[in-house]
Write an enzyme that holds these catalytic residues in place. Structure first.
Site, PDB file in Angstrom:
ATOM      1  N   ARG B  52       9.682   0.370  -7.379  1.00 30.36           N
ATOM      2  CA  ARG B  52       9.632   0.993  -8.710  1.00 30.36           C
ATOM      3  C   ARG B  52       8.222   0.817  -9.255  1.00 30.36           C
ATOM      4  NH1 ARG B  52      14.990  -1.603  -9.346  1.00 30.36           N
ATOM      5  NH2 ARG B  52      13.833  -3.398 -10.121  1.00 30.36           N
ATOM      6  N   ASP B  54       4.907   0.984 -11.408  1.00 27.32           N
ATOM      7  CA  ASP B  54       4.704   1.068 -12.857  1.00 27.32           C
ATOM      8  C   ASP B  54       4.033   2.371 -13.256  1.00 27.32           C
ATOM      9  OD1 ASP B  54       5.563  -1.590 -13.205  1.00 27.32           O
ATOM     10  OD2 ASP B  54       3.533  -2.372 -12.864  1.00 27.32           O
ATOM     11  N   TYR B 112       0.084  -3.460  -0.749  1.00 27.48           N
ATOM     12  CA  TYR B 112      -0.580  -2.825  -1.895  1.00 27.48           C
ATOM     13  C   TYR B 112      -2.087  -2.976  -1.759  1.00 27.48           C
ATOM     14  CZ  TYR B 112       3.866  -2.784  -4.504  1.00 27.48           C
ATOM     15  OH  TYR B 112       5.142  -2.543  -4.924  1.00 27.48           O
ATOM     16  N   ARG B 201      -0.515  -7.299 -10.060  1.00 26.07           N
ATOM     17  CA  ARG B 201      -1.482  -7.118 -11.144  1.00 26.07           C
ATOM     18  C   ARG B 201      -1.860  -8.449 -11.818  1.00 26.07           C
ATOM     19  NH1 ARG B 201       1.322  -2.566 -14.554  1.00 26.07           N
ATOM     20  NH2 ARG B 201      -0.397  -3.083 -15.968  1.00 26.07           N
TER      21      ARG B 201
END
Lengths: 274, 274
Positions: B52, B54, B112, B201
């Site tokens: 999911r 952001d 990522y 993050r």
């Protein structure tokens, strides 16, 4: 009256080209407005660009100059222009130039990159910076056709019908088709002394139509001989085109002060793609 | 009831994340609407994503699945979804999967990339796909700090305060700081079994604050020990983050039919960044 030379990068997507417009946003218009404000001038400051890029065309190495009679420093202009323009315009470098310097008239050559995305589907990240061509491209044929442009030719058939240039002979130093090794990008690199309106885009449109088998490879020679625009291919879309570099006979490097650094390699040539 | 697996790339700039929203545009919402139209279904078709992402986060290798009971082919879905969604969403590949396949539950790991633009001025072309960090980064220190995340740890201090996951122990296989050789990009590559909300993050925000000298290098160890979010760095902005790959234990390759080709290298791993 000091002359300041600017090296500018911009994403042309949201602008109606370089040249200042009455109503629409342009790169020249944004820079003029910012400079006029920085210099607190009563009249608009003329910013002379090396290349009048079309609406939607990008630049990594546009060059421009302006003159002023204030005590503002190079850094004032750098910080001020980057602060007052949007994030899609970046003053990469600024420096004091010779009084005789003129961004357009002093230029001896320009290099452009035209980028094609040769894939079934649109590239989600590069969609505004390439021409999406679906069909199978004969890249070897394209490369051999591209080489025919090299040298001095009459490019009357490879320009916009609105082009008003009285002379149409130009000299191309390099016209090369370069395929990416990892991804289906095909770049056409064009380097020459000067260019007619839409010239790179009509050249690329013709090369691509030949690569797709829609035009015969003999067309380039025919158009160069006859100057007949109707025999050439379509004008490739603006968004695939990037002005990479403007070449000048020589530069007076100003040392530390004007070099913002990091954005491009300043060691070898005055303006380099980053 | 065949299960279809989709490999999706998207520019997240114009979307409020993956998850479907009542009012705002989301990737899941766009795909659901398109699929419901393709299948001419009375009820919305559920598209289950692996991650999911952001609001503002991008993907090159998102994976999703859905089930249907029609005679539509893989190509119908590929063409239809790419035709009915905007150019910033691309179905890179589609294929028939095992009935037991579940994009989220079957996933064994994700990779990522977090991209930093370490320069004085904003990058005009990459401005929506990186975090603009001006100050000088101690990249060696960042690299050594990043290595402390590797292995199994309690990441309770490296997540959003809104994260509701009951477990906070995760295993990181790779956390690496990679500097570009040509340009001032600094990438943080993070690969692990699973992730908490905002985890990458907050990790990157902490690594960068240490790199800038604003936090001591011992902080990573402290936060891993105490689970105290307040001791970690800021949450790095969403736009720098890209979901590169989702890993599964194995795939049943379906041969020619689902392979759209060209966009990425399908030879070695199921999903590869392009």
């Amino acid at each position: 009256m000091p002359t300041i030379r600017l090296h500018i990068a911009y994403d042309g997507t949201n602008y109606h080209g370089w040249q200042i417009q009455a109503r629409d946003r342009s790169i020249e218009g944004e820079l003029t407005a910012a400079l006029t404000r920085i210099l607190d001038a009563d009249e608009a400051i003329k910013v002379q660009g090396a290349s009048r890029t079309d609406s939607g065309v990008h630049a990594r190495g546009q060059v421009a100059h302006f003159r002023h009679d204030t005590d503002r420093t190079i850094w004032d202009f750098c910080r001020g222009l980057n602060g007052l323009t949007d994030d899609d315009i970046c003053i990469v470098r600024a420096e004091v130039a010779d009084d005789a310097f003129h961004a357009r008239h002093s230029a001896r050559g320009k290099r452009y990159r035209y980028r094609i995305w040769n894939h079934r589907f649109v590239h989600p990240f590069e969609r505004h910076r390439c021409w999406h061509v679906c069909g199978t491209l004969d890249q070897e044929l394209m490369a051999s056709v591209a080489r025919q442009f090299v040298g001095e030719h009459d490019f009357a058939g490879f320009r916009s019908v609105h082009c008003s240039s009285p002379t149409t002979v130009r000299c191309m130093k390099r016209v090369e088709v370069v395929a990416d090794t990892d991804e289906p990008f095909v770049d056409v690199i064009v380097e020459g002394d000067a260019f007619l309106q839409h010239m790179v885009r009509v050249m690329v449109g013709t090369i691509v139509e030949i690569g797709l088998g829609r035009l015969d490879a003999s067309r380039v020679h025919q158009v160069l001989e006859t100057g007949d625009r109707r025999l050439a291919g379509r004008t490739a879309p603006a968004q695939g085109l990037t002005l990479c570099e403007v070449r000048y006979p020589e530069f007076d490097w100003e040392g530390d002060e004007p070099n913002i650094g990091g954005f491009y390699d300043a060691a070898s040539t005055p303006i380099t793609c980053y």
